[in-house]
Every structure is written in C-alpha cells, then in structure tokens.
Motif scaffolding. Sequence first.
Motif, PDB file in Angstrom:
ATOM      1  N   GLU A 112       0.818  -1.214   0.000  1.00 39.38           N
ATOM      2  CA  GLU A 112       0.000   0.000   0.000  1.00 39.38           C
ATOM      3  C   GLU A 112       0.850   1.261   0.000  1.00 39.38           C
ATOM      4  OE1 GLU A 112      -3.265   0.380  -0.555  1.00 39.38           O
ATOM      5  OE2 GLU A 112      -3.058  -1.764  -0.994  1.00 39.38           O
ATOM      6  N   GLU A 113       1.981   1.182   0.641  1.00 40.38           N
ATOM      7  CA  GLU A 113       2.901   2.323   0.629  1.00 40.38           C
ATOM      8  C   GLU A 113       3.322   2.646  -0.792  1.00 40.38           C
ATOM      9  OE1 GLU A 113       7.534   3.185   1.857  1.00 40.38           O
ATOM     10  OE2 GLU A 113       6.369   1.828   3.140  1.00 40.38           O
ATOM     11  N   ASN A 152       0.496   4.165  -2.921  1.00 43.64           N
ATOM     12  CA  ASN A 152       0.383   5.605  -2.641  1.00 43.64           C
ATOM     13  C   ASN A 152       1.499   6.421  -3.285  1.00 43.64           C
ATOM     14  OD1 ASN A 152      -1.914   5.160  -1.087  1.00 43.64           O
ATOM     15  ND2 ASN A 152      -0.752   4.901   0.803  1.00 43.64           N
ATOM     16  N   ARG A 153       2.614   5.769  -3.615  1.00 44.86           N
ATOM     17  CA  ARG A 153       3.717   6.465  -4.275  1.00 44.86           C
ATOM     18  C   ARG A 153       3.620   6.382  -5.792  1.00 44.86           C
ATOM     19  NH1 ARG A 153       9.398   4.949  -1.379  1.00 44.86           N
ATOM     20  NH2 ARG A 153      10.112   6.228  -3.114  1.00 44.86           N
ATOM     21  N   VAL A 185      -0.403   8.069  -8.152  1.00 41.35           N
ATOM     22  CA  VAL A 185      -0.810   9.429  -7.779  1.00 41.35           C
ATOM     23  C   VAL A 185      -0.580  10.358  -8.967  1.00 41.35           C
ATOM     24  CG1 VAL A 185      -0.422   9.202  -5.285  1.00 41.35           C
ATOM     25  CG2 VAL A 185       1.489   9.816  -6.768  1.00 41.35           C
TER      26      VAL A 185
END
Length: 234
Positions: A46-47, A50-51, A54
């Motif tokens: 998930e990290e 999110n990177r 986007v």
Amino acid sequence: MRHLAYASVWVVLLFGTQAWAQEAAAPESVKPGINEKFLDPELNVEEWVNRFEVESREVFAAKSEIVERMKLSPGDRVADIGTGTGLFVEPFSEAVGKDGWVYALDIAPKFVERVEKLAEIKSLNNVTPVLCGQDDIRLAPGSIDAAFICDVYHHFEYPDQSLASIHKAMKPGGKLVVIDFNRIPGESREWTLNHVRAGKEVFRAEIEKAGFRFVNEVEVPSFKENYFLQFERR
C-alpha cells in the motif's frame, strides 16, 4: 592410500575449477542494492500504491496517452516488465482483448500477489502474473509480441542478461517500449541524478547492442521528465 590422496586432489581441483568458473561467469550488478527494498518479504504494498498511483507521478497522469501510443492490437501478447502495483495491467488487458494476453512480471513477490488479486477482482481473465528473476524475465521463447518497461529499465541490475531474455521471449519484429527518466546533469532533479545510473543515449545503446533496432522516440505531450523510446526485435 596414495590412490585416495590422488583422488582427493582431483576432487579439490575439479570443484575448485567449477567454483572459479561459476564465480567468473556470474554477472556483475551495474547498480548494487537498487532493488533491495522490493525484495523485502515485508514489503508494504500500500505504501507503494500511494507512491506510484498518484497524479504527481508523470507516468500515472499520462497513463491513457502511454497506452494509446503503445498501439497494441487485439490478440497481442504483451509483457509488462516490472509491473509493480499493476498500473497498466487493466488497460493492457482491454487493449489486447480476449484473444490476447498480458504477462505482468515483477521481481517482488508482494507485487505479483497484488496483481493476482487485482486480476481476480476485476475478472481480467487474460492476465498472468509472473515472478521473474533479476536477470531473466522467465518467459518462453517466442511467446510475446511486445514488451513494456516503464520507469523500470534503470532498475535492471543485469541489463545484458535481462535484455537477452527479453529478446529470446519476443517474436521477430516484436515491439519493445522503454519509458524512463531523462538524466541530464545540470537539468535533472538531484533524485534522478543519484538514482538513475545513466542517460537516454547509454540505455539506447545497451538495448541496440542486445539485438533491438531503434524505431523512434514517441512524443508524449505531458512528459516533462520522462521519455518514450520504441524498438523492434531484430
């Protein structure tokens, strides 16, 4: 005892020679440690979603433009090499249609697991996630019509070996698309200069040396940091 001693010497020499040959044949990484975080068994997917997914990421914002300029046809078999969180898996699946196929490749087991779940949730029945090696994409000879390497080529630790495996897996005349960061001293961001090992000309030369013919640089109007190169498998 003398025969036993001679035999022992020959065993030592044999295995010593084999070990030396294996060590001598082992490829040397061009950017040691660049993929270490992706090989972490505790990778937080998930990290990275999110990177990677986007609007501030250039290739995410330009996703539709990129897929359009790939010019995939129904029935094509395409390898998304370094698929990561699977950003392009669904649009590629739609582009190649029910008679085509998408191989979503990554060296990170956690990313491969995510793409597998993504394909199941979205009923992408023409997608196969593949755990590839750091120097081998692990696809059968002549099994793909196109390969896509987006913001990933600079992560190839063993480009000669990886490119050889791509060349082997691709049909003659197949398409190779490479999108990466422009690395220009004095112009590029410090992150790019530190992270990306070489510029466009070096990467292009490596790819041509591996048996691919440069076709053109494709214009993507929204690109400011990235470039889009297209090659053909000789």
